[in-house]
Write a protein that holds these residues in place. Structure first.
Motif, PDB file in Angstrom:
ATOM      1  N   PHE A  96       0.668  -1.289  -0.058  1.00  0.00           N
ATOM      2  CA  PHE A  96      -0.151  -0.067  -0.042  1.00  0.00           C
ATOM      3  C   PHE A  96       0.606   1.338   0.277  1.00  0.00           C
ATOM      4  O   PHE A  96       1.623   1.738   0.456  1.00  0.00           O
ATOM      5  N   ASP A  97       0.029   2.560  -0.353  1.00  0.00           N
ATOM      6  CA  ASP A  97       0.817   3.702  -0.560  1.00  0.00           C
ATOM      7  C   ASP A  97      -0.181   4.291   0.279  1.00  0.00           C
ATOM      8  O   ASP A  97      -1.417   4.395   1.575  1.00  0.00           O
ATOM      9  N   VAL A  98       0.625   5.545   0.961  1.00  0.00           N
ATOM     10  CA  VAL A  98      -0.303   7.193   1.405  1.00  0.00           C
ATOM     11  C   VAL A  98       0.259   7.962   0.727  1.00  0.00           C
ATOM     12  O   VAL A  98       1.220   8.876  -0.210  1.00  0.00           O
ATOM     13  N   ASP A  99      -0.513   9.121   1.552  1.00  0.00           N
ATOM     14  CA  ASP A  99      -0.856   9.757   0.810  1.00  0.00           C
ATOM     15  C   ASP A  99      -1.353  11.289   1.702  1.00  0.00           C
ATOM     16  O   ASP A  99      -2.442  11.568   1.976  1.00  0.00           O
ATOM     17  N   GLY A 100      -0.324  11.836   2.100  1.00  0.00           N
ATOM     18  CA  GLY A 100      -0.707  13.217   3.134  1.00  0.00           C
ATOM     19  C   GLY A 100      -0.617  14.096   2.662  1.00  0.00           C
ATOM     20  O   GLY A 100      -0.285  15.848   2.851  1.00  0.00           O
ATOM     21  N   GLY A 101      -1.119  15.067   1.838  1.00  0.00           N
ATOM     22  CA  GLY A 101      -1.043  15.751   0.693  1.00  0.00           C
ATOM     23  C   GLY A 101      -1.686  17.055   1.201  1.00  0.00           C
ATOM     24  O   GLY A 101      -1.921  18.123   1.240  1.00  0.00           O
ATOM     25  N   ALA A 102      -3.058  16.258   1.791  1.00  0.00           N
ATOM     26  CA  ALA A 102      -3.912  17.747   2.586  1.00  0.00           C
ATOM     27  C   ALA A 102      -3.228  17.888   3.987  1.00  0.00           C
ATOM     28  O   ALA A 102      -3.842  19.298   4.337  1.00  0.00           O
ATOM     29  N   ALA A 103      -2.264  17.197   4.433  1.00  0.00           N
ATOM     30  CA  ALA A 103      -1.978  17.738   5.522  1.00  0.00           C
ATOM     31  C   ALA A 103      -0.973  18.671   5.286  1.00  0.00           C
ATOM     32  O   ALA A 103      -0.393  19.709   6.136  1.00  0.00           O
ATOM     33  N   MET A 104      -0.164  18.334   4.475  1.00  0.00           N
ATOM     34  CA  MET A 104       0.813  19.625   3.565  1.00  0.00           C
ATOM     35  C   MET A 104       0.385  20.938   2.870  1.00  0.00           C
ATOM     36  O   MET A 104       0.773  21.507   3.431  1.00  0.00           O
ATOM     37  N   GLU A 105      -1.276  20.243   2.900  1.00  0.00           N
ATOM     38  CA  GLU A 105      -1.562  21.764   2.019  1.00  0.00           C
ATOM     39  C   GLU A 105      -2.387  22.897   3.009  1.00  0.00           C
ATOM     40  O   GLU A 105      -2.041  23.760   3.198  1.00  0.00           O
ATOM     41  N   ASP A 106      -3.285  21.994   4.145  1.00  0.00           N
ATOM     42  CA  ASP A 106      -3.851  22.383   4.816  1.00  0.00           C
ATOM     43  C   ASP A 106      -3.241  22.753   6.256  1.00  0.00           C
ATOM     44  O   ASP A 106      -3.576  23.524   7.341  1.00  0.00           O
ATOM     45  N   LEU A 107      -2.123  21.988   6.906  1.00  0.00           N
ATOM     46  CA  LEU A 107      -1.531  22.278   7.301  1.00  0.00           C
ATOM     47  C   LEU A 107       0.367  22.471   7.640  1.00  0.00           C
ATOM     48  O   LEU A 107       0.949  22.483   8.411  1.00  0.00           O
ATOM     49  N   GLN A 108       0.496  22.663   6.797  1.00  0.00           N
ATOM     50  CA  GLN A 108       2.339  22.823   6.307  1.00  0.00           C
ATOM     51  C   GLN A 108       3.222  21.771   7.164  1.00  0.00           C
ATOM     52  O   GLN A 108       4.137  22.530   7.068  1.00  0.00           O
ATOM     53  N   LEU A 109       2.099  21.124   6.422  1.00  0.00           N
ATOM     54  CA  LEU A 109       3.409  19.752   7.306  1.00  0.00           C
ATOM     55  C   LEU A 109       4.526  19.779   6.002  1.00  0.00           C
ATOM     56  O   LEU A 109       4.299  19.695   4.603  1.00  0.00           O
ATOM     57  N   THR A 110       5.772  19.761   6.703  1.00  0.00           N
ATOM     58  CA  THR A 110       6.891  19.510   5.726  1.00  0.00           C
ATOM     59  C   THR A 110       8.074  18.878   6.638  1.00  0.00           C
ATOM     60  O   THR A 110       8.083  17.911   7.909  1.00  0.00           O
ATOM     61  N   VAL A 111       8.809  17.884   5.878  1.00  0.00           N
ATOM     62  CA  VAL A 111       9.387  16.818   6.322  1.00  0.00           C
ATOM     63  C   VAL A 111      10.386  17.133   5.463  1.00  0.00           C
ATOM     64  O   VAL A 111      11.016  16.998   4.686  1.00  0.00           O
ATOM     65  N   ARG A 112      11.706  16.276   7.196  1.00  0.00           N
ATOM     66  CA  ARG A 112      12.809  16.142   7.160  1.00  0.00           C
ATOM     67  C   ARG A 112      13.202  14.795   6.548  1.00  0.00           C
ATOM     68  O   ARG A 112      12.353  13.663   5.953  1.00  0.00           O
ATOM     69  N   PRO A 113      14.184  14.678   5.486  1.00  0.00           N
ATOM     70  CA  PRO A 113      14.399  13.280   5.570  1.00  0.00           C
ATOM     71  C   PRO A 113      14.699  12.174   6.084  1.00  0.00           C
ATOM     72  O   PRO A 113      14.995  12.276   6.695  1.00  0.00           O
ATOM     73  N   ALA A 114      14.417  11.094   6.012  1.00  0.00           N
ATOM     74  CA  ALA A 114      14.339   9.981   6.551  1.00  0.00           C
ATOM     75  C   ALA A 114      15.937   9.632   6.772  1.00  0.00           C
ATOM     76  O   ALA A 114      15.585   8.884   8.025  1.00  0.00           O
ATOM     77  N   ALA A 115      16.965   9.870   6.310  1.00  0.00           N
ATOM     78  CA  ALA A 115      18.380  10.004   6.997  1.00  0.00           C
ATOM     79  C   ALA A 115      17.756  10.865   7.478  1.00  0.00           C
ATOM     80  O   ALA A 115      19.448  10.491   8.935  1.00  0.00           O
ATOM     81  N   ASP A 116      17.768  12.545   7.911  1.00  0.00           N
ATOM     82  CA  ASP A 116      18.567  12.477   8.919  1.00  0.00           C
ATOM     83  C   ASP A 116      17.481  11.680  10.370  1.00  0.00           C
ATOM     84  O   ASP A 116      18.026  12.474  11.458  1.00  0.00           O
ATOM     85  N   THR A 117      16.131  11.279  10.177  1.00  0.00           N
ATOM     86  CA  THR A 117      15.249  10.723  11.343  1.00  0.00           C
ATOM     87  C   THR A 117      15.929   9.845  11.792  1.00  0.00           C
ATOM     88  O   THR A 117      16.496   9.574  13.236  1.00  0.00           O
ATOM     89  N   PHE A 118      16.711   9.087  10.999  1.00  0.00           N
ATOM     90  CA  PHE A 118      17.227   7.501  11.302  1.00  0.00           C
ATOM     91  C   PHE A 118      18.873   7.238  12.173  1.00  0.00           C
ATOM     92  O   PHE A 118      19.298   7.011  13.057  1.00  0.00           O
ATOM     93  N   ARG A 119      19.426   8.213  11.297  1.00  0.00           N
ATOM     94  CA  ARG A 119      20.660   8.954  12.291  1.00  0.00           C
ATOM     95  C   ARG A 119      20.654   9.775  12.848  1.00  0.00           C
ATOM     96  O   ARG A 119      21.008   8.720  14.011  1.00  0.00           O
ATOM     97  N   ASP A 120      20.103  10.947  13.694  1.00  0.00           N
ATOM     98  CA  ASP A 120      19.316  10.888  14.942  1.00  0.00           C
ATOM     99  C   ASP A 120      19.294  10.195  15.847  1.00  0.00           C
ATOM    100  O   ASP A 120      19.708   9.823  17.053  1.00  0.00           O
ATOM    101  N   LEU A 121      18.688   9.133  15.490  1.00  0.00           N
ATOM    102  CA  LEU A 121      17.668   8.052  16.322  1.00  0.00           C
ATOM    103  C   LEU A 121      18.747   6.801  16.879  1.00  0.00           C
ATOM    104  O   LEU A 121      18.593   6.549  17.944  1.00  0.00           O
ATOM    105  N   GLY A 122      20.053   6.601  15.624  1.00  0.00           N
ATOM    106  CA  GLY A 122      20.608   5.747  16.146  1.00  0.00           C
ATOM    107  C   GLY A 122      21.358   6.170  16.776  1.00  0.00           C
ATOM    108  O   GLY A 122      21.518   5.242  17.650  1.00  0.00           O
TER     109      GLY A 122
END
Length: 350
Positions: free
Chosen positions: A308-334
């Motif tokens: 399956f896939d996911v579509d977060g476009g509504a949150a990006m449009e209405d809530l100004q959702l911005t996302v950082r690269p997955a590399a930043d997420t898992f590097r910082d967590l690791g």
């Protein structure tokens, strides 16, 4: 100018602590709801320079009748509520009611209190879950693209206490449906926004003293990736969509004020991610993990062809959702998990 005041439940949790950080950074005043004075003390230590912005209320049982009544009666100046507190425990031996009752009653209690005593409350933002959107009985989905319009189709007849994961998914669905039913049925002066993230990853903002105190998703990263070996198989794919906890927290802040978001629910995600990608990031960004993280097939997606896939476009449009690269997420967590692991080992041998 009078400061904006927010009531935040679950402020000491993984997601809640990041939301608290975002609210304080933006200059809001926060009343944090926690379940004990011990937890309040720890949050004070994690946010030491904010005494003029932050105060606490102890609510031992968020599902108890009138759990939030005293808070809103004592402080009618609260303008916004963010409700993040909800149980997540897959321990075997739990009944279905152990998941459903706290989730549903906890959400219902805070809405009822806001309707009766929150005379200045303008909006309630509830932290929901992809569990209320996806179908846990068909996580491949035949290539389905999930959006904010989808609902988990599982019914009570399919539940079994021996399948706590299904019970948890059902509880999140029932809790959100109860929230929307309340909004339709009851007289109130506020509107509602529900944010439904899938897997939430990223570094901790709150203090934990041991690996066992980690939230479920973070502990799974340590167990399945850091506490493994190069020839260990990759963990089974489950919910292969995610969001960085820091981006989710900022989206909660944005959700307080977005006019477009009134009485809407959102799938908050940056998109799909597979376990092979997580393993590749950890091995590439943290050299000391190369002898620990499963190798798998680097660069090759571990998702099935009809995932399956996911579509977060509504949150990006209405809530100004911005996302950082997955590399930043898992590097910082690791890196943070390595520090916690070293701390635990040094205390064990001290």
């Amino acid at each position: 100018m009078t400061a904006i005041k927010v009531l935040l439940t679950g402020a000491n949790g993984f997601i809640g602590s990041h939301i608290l950080d975002a609210l304080l950074r933006h200059g809001l005043q926060v009343t944090a709801v926690v379940r004990s004075e011990l937890k309040a003390t720890q949050v004070r230590r994690d946010f030491p320079a904010t005494e003029d912005q932050l105060n606490f209320v102890i609510v031992p049982d968020i599902s108890a009748p009138g759990a939030y009544t005293k808070i809103l009666k004592a402080d009618p100046s609260v303008q916004y509520i963010i409700h993040t507190a909800s149980p997540l425990n897959y321990s075997l031996g739990k009944t279905v009611e152990d998941f459903v009752n706290p989730a549903v009653r906890g959400t219902r209690e805070i809405l009822e209190a806001a309707a009766q005593y929150g005379c200045n409350v303008q909006r309630v933002v509830v932290t929901g879950s992809f569990a209320a959107i996806g179908n846990p009985e068909d996580m491949q989905g035949g290539g389905k693209v999930y959006t904010s319009q989808d609902w988990n189709p599982v019914t009570a007849e399919k539940l079994d206490a021996r399948n706590p994961r299904l019970a948890y998914w059902f509880s999140k669905t029932l809790a959100e449906r109860a929230a929307w039913a309340f909004m339709d049925e009851c007289k109130r002066s506020f509107d509602l926004v529900v944010l439904n993230p899938p897997m939430v990853y990223g570094p901790l903002r709150h203090t934990v003293e041991s690996l066992e105190e980690l939230n479920v998703t973070t502990y799974n990263i340590w167990r399945d990736f850091l506490n493994a070996s190069p020839d260990h198989p990759l963990p089974h794919e489950w919910v292969h969509a995610d969001i960085d906890v820091r981006d989710l927290a900022e989206t909660h802040y944005n959700a307080l004020f977005s006019q477009a978001a009134s009485n809407k629910r959102y799938l908050v995600t940056r998109g799909r991610i597979c376990n092979q990608e997580i393993a590749d990031i950890l091995r590439e960004t943290i050299p000391e993990l190369r002898d620990r993280v499963p190798v798998g097939e680097p660069g090759v997606s571990s998702l099935p062809r009809d995932a399956f896939d996911v579509d977060g476009g509504a949150a990006m449009e209405d809530l100004q959702l911005t996302v950082r690269p997955a590399a930043d997420t898992f590097r910082d967590l690791g890196k943070q998990l390595l520090l916690l692991e070293a701390k635990c080992l040094s205390e064990h041998w001290a």
